[in-house]
Design a protein around this motif. Structure first.
Motif, mmCIF file in Angstrom:
data_model
loop_
_atom_site.group_PDB
_atom_site.id
_atom_site.type_symbol
_atom_site.label_atom_id
_atom_site.label_comp_id
_atom_site.label_asym_id
_atom_site.label_seq_id
_atom_site.Cartn_x
_atom_site.Cartn_y
_atom_site.Cartn_z
ATOM 1 N N THR A 155 0.867 -1.198 -0.162
ATOM 2 C CA THR A 155 -0.090 -0.173 0.077
ATOM 3 C C THR A 155 1.037 1.374 0.151
ATOM 4 N N VAL A 156 1.902 1.163 0.934
ATOM 5 C CA VAL A 156 2.617 2.328 0.974
ATOM 6 C C VAL A 156 3.562 2.719 -0.543
ATOM 7 N N SER A 157 3.750 1.744 -1.164
ATOM 8 C CA SER A 157 4.095 2.074 -2.504
ATOM 9 C C SER A 157 3.094 2.778 -3.312
ATOM 10 N N LYS A 158 1.927 2.418 -3.256
ATOM 11 C CA LYS A 158 1.052 3.091 -4.030
ATOM 12 C C LYS A 158 0.728 4.645 -3.800
ATOM 13 N N TYR A 159 1.180 4.752 -2.323
ATOM 14 C CA TYR A 159 1.055 6.166 -2.097
ATOM 15 C C TYR A 159 2.334 7.023 -2.534
ATOM 16 N N HIS A 160 3.324 6.271 -2.457
ATOM 17 C CA HIS A 160 4.776 6.967 -2.965
ATOM 18 C C HIS A 160 4.422 7.125 -4.440
ATOM 19 N N GLN A 161 3.767 6.283 -5.279
ATOM 20 C CA GLN A 161 3.617 6.545 -6.480
ATOM 21 C C GLN A 161 2.709 7.785 -6.834
ATOM 22 N N ALA A 162 1.928 8.182 -5.987
ATOM 23 C CA ALA A 162 0.991 9.417 -6.077
ATOM 24 C C ALA A 162 1.660 10.405 -5.697
ATOM 25 N N PHE A 163 2.467 10.296 -4.544
ATOM 26 C CA PHE A 163 2.859 11.480 -3.981
ATOM 27 C C PHE A 163 4.372 11.864 -3.998
ATOM 28 N N SER A 164 5.139 10.817 -4.090
ATOM 29 C CA SER A 164 6.834 10.834 -4.285
ATOM 30 C C SER A 164 7.059 10.434 -5.869
ATOM 31 N N ARG A 165 6.626 11.141 -6.730
ATOM 32 C CA ARG A 165 6.752 10.553 -8.106
ATOM 33 C C ARG A 165 8.140 10.499 -8.373
ATOM 34 N N ASP A 166 9.049 11.610 -8.203
ATOM 35 C CA ASP A 166 10.497 11.869 -8.509
ATOM 36 C C ASP A 166 11.040 10.703 -7.855
#
Ligand code: TRP
Length: 330
Positions: A240-251
């Motif tokens: 789940t955390v990875s999905k959030y990184h995908q949305a909010f830590s794109r770089d």
């Protein structure tokens, strides 16, 4: 300037999923479009008719959520659905132009009916796509920025409008056929991995959450369950955390995934990175929120003034609709 119309039901505070899927986009669009934001309190009644006090509180919560992310009250028109006479009137006229069967087959209605545990749908709930068509067309909106779940409603609305124009337009377009503008960000899942994020599920980060609340919630997020020790290689595809990184830590997303796959970062550190990111995004929102929470009268004025403008536009629209239908007397 082309017009967009979008908004939210006033059934509770908005969360990060709303931000990623919709609010973020609204902030960008407000410079290019005449932006109408609906506080959909009548639509809120379709599911929350037994909780009017929650709806009333949520009007302010949702208005402040929208303002806090950077929607500029001097640019946009934010209004309360129940104050707009045209929406109520158009809903009645449109209701003749849509079949009960097509509403019952609307996939979003079906999903939501299940979610709310309705086996006996109310007339109002079944018909909310009709009233939503009135929300969109009372101001002749060109575009409707929404998530994918709203597509069936927009399609249903376009059919109603086409039918109206065919029947009553005598070759003229009385009502514009609105178009959906679908956001390309993937739907954000709940912190617990549940595909839906929501208050009742207790798995959402709210735009109004404090730094500490964000930290605690992110800590509780479900990661790759097979990764027991920090030395185990992780699988971001099921985290789940990875999905959030995908949305909010794109770089940093690719990098974070690689570190996880090679066991170069543990879940605790990965979650800390995410909390930081989210708090960085929320920080400017918190400042604006603090201002509006101290100036609730100003928020009220924004809604009242917006509703006044919306009513002016809507009353003209209803006049031309009634004329086209030849139901007027002079
Ligand atoms: N149905 C939308 C939602 O649940 C809220 C809404 C009401 C809306 N009226 C609208 C969205 C008109 C776009 C346009 O999120």
């Amino acid at each position: 300037m082309n017009r967009i119309l979008t908004g939210d039901r006033t059934t509770g505070k908005l969360h990060l999923g709303h931000y990623a899927g919709s609010l973020q986009n609204r902030v960008k669009l407000q410079d290019e479009y005449d932006t109408f934001i609906i506080l959909a309190d009548v639509q809120a009644l379709t599911t929350h008719f037994e909780r009017p006090e929650l709806i009333r509180k949520s009007i302010y919560d949702v208005a402040i959520d929208n303002l806090s992310v950077g929607l500029d009250p001097n640019k946009i028109t934010m209004f309360l659905q129940s104050k707009i006479n045209a929406i109520a009137e158009l809903t009645v006229f449109y209701s003749m132009l849509v079949s009960v069967n097509s509403l019952r087959h609307n996939p979003t209605i079906k999903t939501e009916a299940k979610q709310y545990g309705y086996d006996d749908l109310s007339y109002g709930f079944l018909g909310y796509p009709v009233s939503q068509t009135a929300d969109i067309t009372f101001c002749n909106a060109d575009l409707v920025p929404v998530g994918e779940d709203q597509l069936p409603h927009i399609e249903q609305g376009r059919k109603i409008v086409r039918r109206f124009n065919d029947l009553y337009g005598k070759g003229k377009v009385i009502i514009k056929e609105p178009q959906a503008l679908i956001s390309n960000t993937p739907r954000l899942i709940g912190l617990d991995g549940n595909s839906k994020m929501g208050k009742s599920l207790g798995n959402a980060i709210y735009l109004s959450d404090t730094v500490e609340e964000v930290n605690i919630k992110v800590k509780s997020a479900i990661t790759d369950k097979n990764r027991i020790s920090i030395k185990d290689k992780g699988n971001p595809d099921i985290c789940t955390v990875s999905k959030y990184h995908q949305a909010f830590s794109r770089d940093e997303y690719e990098n974070i995934c690689e570190m996880c796959r090679n066991a170069n970062i543990g879940c605790v550190a990965c979650k800390e990175l995410l909390s930081k990111r989210i708090n960085l995004i929320l920080e400017p929102f918190r400042e604006r929120r603090a201002y509006y929470e101290e100036h609730l009268g100003e928020v009220g004025d924004i809604i009242v003034n917006g509703s006044e403008r919306a009513n002016k536009v809507g009353n003209e629209m209803v006049e031309s609709v009634k004329k086209a239908m030849s139901i007027y007397i002079s």
